[in-house]
Design a protein around this motif. Structure first.
Motif, mmCIF file in Angstrom:
data_model
loop_
_atom_site.group_PDB
_atom_site.id
_atom_site.type_symbol
_atom_site.label_atom_id
_atom_site.label_comp_id
_atom_site.label_asym_id
_atom_site.label_seq_id
_atom_site.Cartn_x
_atom_site.Cartn_y
_atom_site.Cartn_z
ATOM 1 N N LEU A 1 -4.148 7.793 2.041
ATOM 2 C CA LEU A 1 -3.789 6.784 2.954
ATOM 3 C C LEU A 1 -5.298 6.068 3.122
ATOM 4 O O LEU A 1 -6.220 6.761 3.229
ATOM 5 C CB LEU A 1 -3.505 7.514 4.264
ATOM 6 C CG LEU A 1 -3.240 6.205 5.421
ATOM 7 C CD1 LEU A 1 -2.275 5.346 5.362
ATOM 8 C CD2 LEU A 1 -3.400 7.029 6.846
ATOM 9 N N ASP A 2 -5.025 4.906 2.850
ATOM 10 C CA ASP A 2 -6.361 3.960 3.565
ATOM 11 C C ASP A 2 -6.111 3.823 4.722
ATOM 12 O O ASP A 2 -5.692 2.805 5.265
ATOM 13 C CB ASP A 2 -6.364 2.691 2.690
ATOM 14 C CG ASP A 2 -7.498 1.869 2.981
ATOM 15 O OD1 ASP A 2 -8.168 2.110 4.087
ATOM 16 O OD2 ASP A 2 -7.788 0.905 2.118
ATOM 17 N N SER A 3 -6.884 4.708 5.565
ATOM 18 C CA SER A 3 -6.483 4.531 7.033
ATOM 19 C C SER A 3 -7.079 3.018 7.524
ATOM 20 O O SER A 3 -6.442 2.672 8.727
ATOM 21 C CB SER A 3 -6.961 5.742 7.731
ATOM 22 O OG SER A 3 -8.187 5.786 7.721
ATOM 23 N N ALA B 1 -7.123 0.123 6.258
ATOM 24 C CA ALA B 1 -5.892 -0.633 5.833
ATOM 25 C C ALA B 1 -4.634 -0.569 6.666
ATOM 26 O O ALA B 1 -4.096 -1.431 7.215
ATOM 27 C CB ALA B 1 -5.656 -0.635 4.264
ATOM 28 N N PHE B 2 -4.370 0.817 6.970
ATOM 29 C CA PHE B 2 -3.169 1.128 7.769
ATOM 30 C C PHE B 2 -3.370 0.478 9.211
ATOM 31 O O PHE B 2 -2.480 0.100 9.703
ATOM 32 C CB PHE B 2 -3.079 2.705 7.710
ATOM 33 C CG PHE B 2 -1.655 3.105 8.548
ATOM 34 C CD1 PHE B 2 -0.453 2.686 8.327
ATOM 35 C CD2 PHE B 2 -1.887 3.845 9.324
ATOM 36 C CE1 PHE B 2 0.637 3.077 8.851
ATOM 37 C CE2 PHE B 2 -0.894 4.551 10.136
ATOM 38 C CZ PHE B 2 0.407 3.842 9.956
ATOM 39 N N ARG B 3 -4.555 0.874 9.655
ATOM 40 C CA ARG B 3 -4.862 0.314 11.052
ATOM 41 C C ARG B 3 -4.800 -1.135 11.268
ATOM 42 O O ARG B 3 -4.257 -1.839 12.099
ATOM 43 C CB ARG B 3 -6.054 0.867 11.384
ATOM 44 C CG ARG B 3 -6.025 2.123 12.176
ATOM 45 C CD ARG B 3 -7.511 2.383 12.786
ATOM 46 N NE ARG B 3 -7.712 2.292 14.181
ATOM 47 C CZ ARG B 3 -8.659 1.284 14.500
ATOM 48 N NH1 ARG B 3 -9.367 0.691 13.736
ATOM 49 N NH2 ARG B 3 -8.816 1.108 15.873
ATOM 50 N N ARG B 4 -5.100 -1.898 9.908
ATOM 51 C CA ARG B 4 -5.117 -3.164 10.116
ATOM 52 C C ARG B 4 -3.829 -3.624 10.164
ATOM 53 O O ARG B 4 -3.452 -4.571 10.770
ATOM 54 C CB ARG B 4 -5.902 -3.797 9.082
ATOM 55 C CG ARG B 4 -7.301 -3.848 9.327
ATOM 56 C CD ARG B 4 -8.165 -4.082 7.916
ATOM 57 N NE ARG B 4 -7.679 -5.116 7.249
ATOM 58 C CZ ARG B 4 -8.552 -6.244 6.920
ATOM 59 N NH1 ARG B 4 -9.836 -6.228 7.668
ATOM 60 N NH2 ARG B 4 -8.238 -7.509 6.401
ATOM 61 N N ALA B 5 -2.927 -3.000 9.130
ATOM 62 C CA ALA B 5 -1.598 -3.368 9.152
ATOM 63 C C ALA B 5 -0.594 -3.278 10.422
ATOM 64 O O ALA B 5 0.117 -4.144 11.058
ATOM 65 C CB ALA B 5 -0.831 -2.580 8.148
ATOM 66 N N LEU B 6 -1.174 -2.138 11.062
ATOM 67 C CA LEU B 6 -0.385 -1.761 12.605
ATOM 68 C C LEU B 6 -0.876 -2.792 13.370
ATOM 69 O O LEU B 6 -0.086 -3.216 14.440
ATOM 70 C CB LEU B 6 -0.890 -0.456 13.052
ATOM 71 C CG LEU B 6 -0.271 0.827 12.425
ATOM 72 C CD1 LEU B 6 -0.957 2.020 12.816
ATOM 73 C CD2 LEU B 6 1.266 0.846 12.606
ATOM 74 N N THR C 1 1.155 5.207 0.398
ATOM 75 C CA THR C 1 0.515 6.235 1.176
ATOM 76 C C THR C 1 0.692 7.625 0.737
ATOM 77 O O THR C 1 0.394 8.457 1.378
ATOM 78 C CB THR C 1 0.622 6.321 2.800
ATOM 79 O OG1 THR C 1 1.954 6.566 3.088
ATOM 80 C CG2 THR C 1 0.232 4.902 3.350
ATOM 81 N N ASP D 1 0.945 -5.613 4.687
ATOM 82 C CA ASP D 1 0.006 -6.372 5.456
ATOM 83 C C ASP D 1 0.063 -7.658 5.213
ATOM 84 O O ASP D 1 -0.484 -8.066 4.354
ATOM 85 C CB ASP D 1 -1.363 -5.827 5.714
ATOM 86 C CG ASP D 1 -2.194 -6.154 6.929
ATOM 87 O OD1 ASP D 1 -1.538 -7.412 7.389
ATOM 88 O OD2 ASP D 1 -3.388 -5.847 7.102
ATOM 89 N N HIS E 1 0.794 -1.183 -0.018
ATOM 90 C CA HIS E 1 -0.154 0.128 0.292
ATOM 91 C C HIS E 1 1.021 1.029 -0.081
ATOM 92 O O HIS E 1 1.861 1.378 0.805
ATOM 93 C CB HIS E 1 -0.840 -0.010 1.337
ATOM 94 C CG HIS E 1 -1.705 -1.332 1.569
ATOM 95 N ND1 HIS E 1 -3.100 -1.112 1.137
ATOM 96 C CD2 HIS E 1 -1.351 -2.556 1.791
ATOM 97 C CE1 HIS E 1 -3.606 -2.510 1.376
ATOM 98 N NE2 HIS E 1 -2.753 -3.099 1.837
ATOM 99 N N PHE F 1 3.162 0.506 2.860
ATOM 100 C CA PHE F 1 3.334 -0.418 4.046
ATOM 101 C C PHE F 1 2.910 -1.971 3.409
ATOM 102 O O PHE F 1 2.287 -1.772 2.407
ATOM 103 C CB PHE F 1 2.347 -0.334 5.279
ATOM 104 C CG PHE F 1 1.052 0.168 5.030
ATOM 105 C CD1 PHE F 1 0.512 1.420 4.781
ATOM 106 C CD2 PHE F 1 -0.034 -0.736 5.091
ATOM 107 C CE1 PHE F 1 -0.704 1.638 4.544
ATOM 108 C CE2 PHE F 1 -1.174 -0.607 4.708
ATOM 109 C CZ PHE F 1 -1.841 0.547 4.543
#
Lengths: 314, 314
Positions: free
Chosen positions: A9-11, A13-18, A5, B146, A3, B144
């Motif tokens: 940003l796909d937030s 997807a970002f939260r899921r990655a985190l 950013t 995932d 992804h 990122f």
């Protein structure tokens, strides 16, 4: 499937990655001069420095509790133990008095200290840094308790616990030392349980992941897989997940058309039930494969004893 | 037994207390213009902000890799998967070329990206903050991945994995929904394994903690409990712990007079062997208690099937 950013940003997807970075769970508390007490659940805690002893955590700039943390000169980090899910959920949601009916000790600056945690760190506010939509709060530790309890862990939007890592004797050349201990371990049921679970997980999780579902989503699908529906309270009791994550999982499953919300709560759609069947098929096939070598009566004894271990008072 | 750090900090006790906060394990990498590559193992990673997408981690100011992170405009966070202990150990120790013989992808600013991680975050350096004996590096995530693999976890100085948290149906009033699923679950061996282990741990860990030993110390005691001795390489292969923690545990056990170091490595003293016996007695009594209700032949079948699950290829 990287992804990028840079542009947008796909937030989600970002939260899921985190969420792939496992963390403990803390409740950070503080109090004002006049005795107003706040506490927020946070997994952004981390150590920074030994000398001086510094730790940090981040708080959402929009948090209703922030004004108290801004005012207070101290805060306390309570690292939650595995059996403190209720506290994690309680302090993750806004409420009149989050401390109602729970026992606390009094920390530096009157910051409330929760009891029966894994560890507690009383901090003097050291520095506050602007971190985008959060404030990063750095504290200098003035006192701490090391209670050592098994910790509550947070991973992919769901609560977890720690599973001891296997000793990697396989990698060692065969020798008397190893085989002697290996022989002892081969009769240690706790060791065998951890290793069996690790081995089971190693081949099971990739199959689960192949569905593209996160732990939290798969868990909710299976919980809702019934002709009944559950409201948020029921879901909180059923799936070991914070309310925020339940909402995220519910949104994700709704977008896929697998969950619909009715006035009595959430329920699976027909396609959601088919997806739950897929998950159960994966589980069933895995179990068949793993146990294929054993006669049915022995498998029943295995289940019976595992159930017995679960329910025995010890 | 609260430790107060106002006057003098017991940094060993402080580090041990911090170890109660479970974390994932990351390898943070960067490269200079001329292609010098560095990577360090860090568990101080955490998310800060969604908008803008910010993460942070801390690096020891004395780290030999710091100059490259200082120079580079980018760094990459590689969140390790459960089976990447070797990478964690490799990047935790100084060495000529930590990247020798391992496959990497090329990230932003040429920061090396490890493969088969749980997640990867390519960051543009955003801000650097003085954090006592560490630098806090804040990165803006520009890309990122995932990958969602089961994560490597770090707790009380030892590697762990995540154990799914039980669904807390016990807390729900009995109803058809629950009993229907409970009935399914009572035949799901994976579910039974996780619950049996959780139940076993719940009563076992407090008994272990009563010895005052940390997971890492108890693990080393049991590994060294034999007439042979192990050097650091042997210990690294045997106990799933970073070299730094092995040294800390070895120091702690030496101070107690339980471990002595010889030219061939570390070995237990007589009192160390007695302490190991205490640990094994606790384990044995726990097992007796848990399995007391079952006939010996069924317990043997339980062990046999667990061993079979461990070794079956799946």
């Amino acid at each position: 499937m990287t992804h990028h950013t840079d542009h947008v940003l796909d937030s989600r997807a970002f939260r899921r990655a985190l969420g792939n970075f496992a963390t403990g769970v803390t409740v950070v508390t503080a109090a004002t001069q006049d005795g107003t007490r706040v506490g927020v659940t946070a997994n952004s805690f981390n150590s920074v420095s030994l000398d001086p002893p510094l730790v940090l955590w981040s708080i959402d700039k929009r948090s209703g509790s922030y004004p108290v943390f801004e005012q207070a000169n101290h805060f306390a980090i309570n690292v939650l133990a595995a059996d403190q899910v209720d506290l994690s959920n309680r302090f993750a949601r806004p409420s009149e008095d989050k401390f109602a009916g729970i026992e606390v000790d009094m920390g530096a600056g009157n910051a409330p200290l929760l009891v029966d945690c894994a560890a507690r760190f009383q901090c003097e506010k050291y520095q506050q840094i602007d971190g985008g939509d959060h404030w990063i709060l750095i504290g200098k530790v003035v006192a701490f308790d090391d209670l050592g309890r098994a910790p509550l862990v947070y991973h992919q939007g769901a609560y977890s616990m720690v599973l001891p890592y296997p000793q990697v004797s396989e990698h060692l050349p065969e020798n008397r030392l190893v085989s002697a201990r290996q022989n002892r371990l081969s009769h240690n049921v706790y060791y065998l349980l951890t290793q069996a679970l690790r081995s089971y997980q190693a081949s099971y999780q990739p199959k689960q992941l192949s569905t593209g579902l996160r732990v939290s989503e798969a868990r909710m699908l299976l919980v809702l897989d019934s002709d009944a529906s559950l409201d948020m309270a029921g879901l909180l009791a059923e799936v070991a997940m914070p309310a925020r994550e339940i909402e995220a999982a519910q949104e994700a499953l709704s977008r896929k058309g697998w969950v619909s919300s009715t006035e009595n709560g959430y329920r699976l759609t027909a396609s959601g039930e088919r997806q739950a069947d897929v998950l159960r098929d994966i589980a069933a096939k895995q179990q068949e494969q793993v146990l294929a070598a054993f006669p049915a009566d022995e498998v029943e004894i295995l289940k019976k004893l595992l159930r017995g271990i679960i329910t025995s008072p010890h």
